[in-house]
Design a protein around this motif. Structure first.
Motif, short mmCIF file in Angstrom:
data_model
loop_
_atom_site.label_atom_id
_atom_site.label_comp_id
_atom_site.label_asym_id
_atom_site.label_seq_id
_atom_site.Cartn_x
_atom_site.Cartn_y
_atom_site.Cartn_z
N GLU A 1 -1.61 4.26 2.94
CA GLU A 1 -0.80 5.28 3.81
C GLU A 1 -0.25 6.50 3.16
O GLU A 1 -0.49 7.61 3.48
N LYS B 1 2.52 3.06 -8.20
CA LYS B 1 1.76 2.02 -7.56
C LYS B 1 2.08 2.32 -5.98
O LYS B 1 3.50 2.26 -5.83
N THR B 2 1.08 2.44 -5.07
CA THR B 2 1.65 2.75 -3.79
C THR B 2 0.75 2.03 -2.84
O THR B 2 -0.04 1.11 -3.20
N ASP B 3 0.51 2.64 -1.41
CA ASP B 3 -0.16 1.99 -0.58
C ASP B 3 -0.95 3.20 0.05
O ASP B 3 -0.96 4.35 -0.05
N SER C 1 -8.16 2.11 -6.76
CA SER C 1 -7.77 1.06 -5.88
C SER C 1 -8.56 -0.10 -5.93
O SER C 1 -9.82 0.20 -6.12
N LYS D 1 -6.69 -3.90 -1.23
CA LYS D 1 -5.51 -3.12 -0.63
C LYS D 1 -4.31 -3.01 -1.22
O LYS D 1 -3.35 -2.33 -1.10
N SER D 2 -4.14 -4.10 -2.09
CA SER D 2 -2.78 -4.25 -2.52
C SER D 2 -2.42 -3.66 -4.04
O SER D 2 -1.43 -3.57 -4.56
#
Length: 244
Positions: free
Chosen positions: A156, A152-154, A90, A93-94
């Motif tokens: 949450e 690629k994700t977030d 990470s 955040k993006s």
């Protein structure tokens, strides 16, 4: 962000196996950097047991700038099962990337049928975490399975869906290890030794994380970390003398 993943793996390892600490070369077990926007710390752990000859995992914590959890589990040379590879990254955040796979030592159809096909139901269950992303540094057909999770994700999704998938993949790996037959022929064992050494060499030669390590902890430390700990069976590439 990835501390729960480290803690889950650690809990599983200590509850299932009779672990012994495996020495990490002096000066490589931890480091601190103030080079970036946020202070960065890196810490590594390494264990072994009769079934698993090397269990290594590393956590980089640079606050909001970077969070990285990386682990590779090498089975004993008496087993021909794949390695377990985990790489969770990470950068702000993006930019969140997750990789989880049973990394095959061989590409023969019979081997893939035996060890990779059992992953299919989990891969189908978590298909949204299996995006068709380009592998810039690796050959997708070497040391990766067709059922890896790579996305690629977030944040949450990492905390919910991917954490569930992570636990299920790891439990499937333990099941595979429990069922694995012990090799007793010298030529078979030598084949595994060579395959795991080849994996280390291939990975060390291509690992994009070496640039990240260098940016925080300097080139000299990073080279030692790469070749003396992460991929200790690899030999550093010879650097030709500069010509004028």
């Amino acid at each position: 962000m990835y501390k729960p993943f480290l803690e889950y793996l650690e809990k599983e390892l200590f509850s299932r196996f009779d672990l012994s600490s495996k020495p990490i070369p002096a000066g490589l077990e931890a480091n601190v950097s103030n080079r970036g926007k946020n202070q960065a710390t890196i810490q590594s752990w390494c264990y072994e047991c009769p079934q698993l000859r090397k269990i290594r995992y590393t956590y980089i914590d640079a606050g909001a700038s970077a969070q990285v959890f990386n682990s590779v589990i090498y089975p004993s040379y008496y087993y021909d099962i794949p390695l377990l590879g985990i790489d969770l990254l990470s950068f702000g955040k993006s930019k969140i990337l997750i990789v989880l796979d049973f990394q095959p030592l061989f590409q023969e159809e019979s081997y893939l049928e035996k060890y990779i096909e059992p992953m299919r139901p989990l891969r189908e269950k978590y298909n949204d975490l299996a995006q068709k992303l380009e592998m810039k540094f690796y050959d997708a057909n070497q040391y990766f399975s067709k059922y890896l999770l790579f996305a690629k994700t977030d944040a949450e999704t990492v905390k919910t869906t991917f954490f569930e998938a992570y636990q299920e993949y790891i439990n499937l790996y333990w099941e595979m290890l429990d069922k694995a037959e012990i090799l007793d022929r010298t030529e078979d064992i030598q084949k595994i030794i060579k395959a795991q050494k080849d994996y280390d060499q291939y990975s060390a030669d291509r690992d994009p994380a070496s640039g990240l390590f260098s940016s925080y902890f300097g080139h000299e430390w990073s080279e030692k970390f790469l070749y003396e700990f992460l991929f200790e069976d690899a030999v550093p590439l010879a650097v030709p003398n500069a010509t004028r």
